[in-house]
Design a protein around this motif. Structure first.
Motif, mmCIF file in Angstrom:
data_model
loop_
_atom_site.group_PDB
_atom_site.id
_atom_site.type_symbol
_atom_site.label_atom_id
_atom_site.label_comp_id
_atom_site.label_asym_id
_atom_site.label_seq_id
_atom_site.Cartn_x
_atom_site.Cartn_y
_atom_site.Cartn_z
ATOM 1 N N TYR A 170 12.126 -24.865 -15.095
ATOM 2 C CA TYR A 170 12.903 -25.215 -16.094
ATOM 3 C C TYR A 170 13.005 -26.713 -16.366
ATOM 4 O O TYR A 170 12.285 -27.383 -15.533
ATOM 5 C CB TYR A 170 14.539 -25.020 -15.860
ATOM 6 C CG TYR A 170 15.112 -25.629 -14.329
ATOM 7 C CD1 TYR A 170 15.235 -26.801 -13.845
ATOM 8 C CD2 TYR A 170 14.923 -24.488 -13.310
ATOM 9 C CE1 TYR A 170 15.314 -27.106 -12.844
ATOM 10 C CE2 TYR A 170 15.118 -25.012 -11.918
ATOM 11 C CZ TYR A 170 15.599 -26.272 -11.682
ATOM 12 O OH TYR A 170 15.476 -26.725 -10.582
ATOM 13 N N ASN A 181 13.629 -15.023 -15.563
ATOM 14 C CA ASN A 181 14.871 -16.253 -15.613
ATOM 15 C C ASN A 181 13.811 -17.518 -15.800
ATOM 16 O O ASN A 181 14.743 -18.631 -15.607
ATOM 17 C CB ASN A 181 15.726 -16.233 -14.168
ATOM 18 C CG ASN A 181 16.459 -14.977 -14.278
ATOM 19 O OD1 ASN A 181 16.963 -14.611 -15.016
ATOM 20 N ND2 ASN A 181 16.543 -14.292 -13.037
ATOM 21 N N ASN A 182 12.602 -17.345 -16.101
ATOM 22 C CA ASN A 182 11.878 -18.648 -16.056
ATOM 23 C C ASN A 182 12.018 -19.182 -17.405
ATOM 24 O O ASN A 182 11.504 -18.671 -18.558
ATOM 25 C CB ASN A 182 10.518 -18.345 -15.646
ATOM 26 C CG ASN A 182 9.608 -19.796 -15.622
ATOM 27 O OD1 ASN A 182 9.730 -20.398 -16.501
ATOM 28 N ND2 ASN A 182 9.187 -19.818 -14.529
ATOM 29 N N TYR A 183 12.692 -20.558 -17.582
ATOM 30 C CA TYR A 183 13.072 -21.101 -18.826
ATOM 31 C C TYR A 183 11.589 -21.452 -19.609
ATOM 32 O O TYR A 183 11.614 -21.291 -20.849
ATOM 33 C CB TYR A 183 13.730 -22.369 -18.321
ATOM 34 C CG TYR A 183 14.039 -23.357 -19.644
ATOM 35 C CD1 TYR A 183 15.195 -23.098 -20.377
ATOM 36 C CD2 TYR A 183 13.291 -24.353 -19.792
ATOM 37 C CE1 TYR A 183 15.564 -24.066 -21.431
ATOM 38 C CE2 TYR A 183 13.409 -25.363 -20.798
ATOM 39 C CZ TYR A 183 14.573 -24.981 -21.712
ATOM 40 O OH TYR A 183 14.941 -25.823 -22.509
ATOM 41 N N ARG A 189 10.201 -18.606 -21.370
ATOM 42 C CA ARG A 189 11.227 -17.970 -22.357
ATOM 43 C C ARG A 189 11.081 -18.956 -23.512
ATOM 44 O O ARG A 189 10.783 -18.602 -24.756
ATOM 45 C CB ARG A 189 12.568 -18.056 -22.030
ATOM 46 C CG ARG A 189 13.616 -17.825 -23.091
ATOM 47 C CD ARG A 189 15.019 -17.225 -22.444
ATOM 48 N NE ARG A 189 14.960 -16.289 -21.434
ATOM 49 C CZ ARG A 189 14.641 -14.938 -21.521
ATOM 50 N NH1 ARG A 189 14.621 -14.446 -22.600
ATOM 51 N NH2 ARG A 189 14.791 -14.304 -20.527
ATOM 52 N N ARG A 190 10.867 -20.388 -23.439
ATOM 53 C CA ARG A 190 10.890 -21.130 -24.401
ATOM 54 C C ARG A 190 9.477 -21.261 -25.210
ATOM 55 O O ARG A 190 9.203 -21.452 -26.382
ATOM 56 C CB ARG A 190 10.996 -22.749 -23.773
ATOM 57 C CG ARG A 190 12.481 -23.190 -23.644
ATOM 58 C CD ARG A 190 12.951 -22.899 -25.023
ATOM 59 N NE ARG A 190 14.592 -23.377 -24.848
ATOM 60 C CZ ARG A 190 15.470 -22.665 -24.783
ATOM 61 N NH1 ARG A 190 15.529 -21.341 -24.844
ATOM 62 N NH2 ARG A 190 16.891 -23.187 -24.940
ATOM 63 N N GLN A 226 9.840 -18.214 -27.418
ATOM 64 C CA GLN A 226 10.498 -18.716 -28.498
ATOM 65 C C GLN A 226 9.746 -19.793 -29.666
ATOM 66 O O GLN A 226 10.330 -19.701 -30.834
ATOM 67 C CB GLN A 226 11.950 -19.237 -27.998
ATOM 68 C CG GLN A 226 12.810 -18.364 -27.486
ATOM 69 C CD GLN A 226 13.821 -18.920 -26.861
ATOM 70 O OE1 GLN A 226 14.099 -20.096 -26.399
ATOM 71 N NE2 GLN A 226 15.191 -18.177 -26.911
#
Length: 197
Positions: A38, A150-152, A155-156, A159
């Protein structure tokens, strides 16, 4: 003080840096070799280049920074639980040509897939682009996120560049305002290799 960004397109971070007139060096780790899950994360690094302390997520450096600066110079690396042990036999992909695609297809390592996604996306943005590169990048980022949901950072990346996942907020809506303000100051805004869209 310095900044390290995990951006796929680091010139966007540099434009933000120019816009806000930040005065510290900015380094790029698009492949996230630091393997941070994160951002932002604050690290205290000693004179020998060893990470001595990581500020826990959500906390401000405050007293921890004062204590760190008061410590004597350390000549040996600390033993910190978050530091990843490097497996010398494990490949780290810097570009598409260096990837062992057959081995990667069987890999259950989220970092292998994340790095492959970065490599395919980088080639997609280059003159050597192949038609399937973007889809391959999205495939590997998706696989990385499936392994570590759960790895930000994973995911980003999806996205920002992947399929139309729910986006909690616009990522680059500041670019127009930044360019206008930089121009008003009499400066030339840094160019972007790939326009956000």
């Amino acid at each position: 003080m310095l900044g390290i960004v995990q951006e796929q397109h680091p010139e966007r971070a540099r434009l933000f840096h120019q816009w806000k007139q930040l005065d510290w060096p900015l380094y790029v780790d698009s492949y996230n070799y630091l393997e941070v899950p994160y951002v932002p994360i604050t690290l205290f690094i000693d004179e020998a280049g060893f990470v001595q302390y990581v500020v826990p997520f959500g906390e401000t450096p405050g007293k921890a920074l004062e204590d760190f600066l008061a410590q004597p110079v350390v000549t040996a690396p600390p033993v910190l639980g978050f530091q990843r042990k490097v497996d010398a036999g494990k490949p780290r992909f810097g570009d598409v040509a260096s990837m062992d695609v057959a081995k990667l297809a069987k890999s259950e390592d989220q970092w292998d897939h994340f790095h492959a996604g970065v490599a395919y996306r980088a080639r997609y943005d280059s003159p050597e682009r192949e038609s399937a590169d973007f889809a391959k990048a999205v495939h590997h980022w998706t696989r990385a996120l499936e392994i570590d949901p759960n790895n930000y950072i994973f995911r980003r990346r999806l996205q920002q560049y992947g399929p139309r996942l729910d986006k909690p907020y616009p990522f680059y809506d500041w670019v127009i305002e930044a360019r206008e303000e930089i121009t008003e100051r009499g400066e030339e805004p840094l160019a972007l290799v790939t326009e956000p869209g």
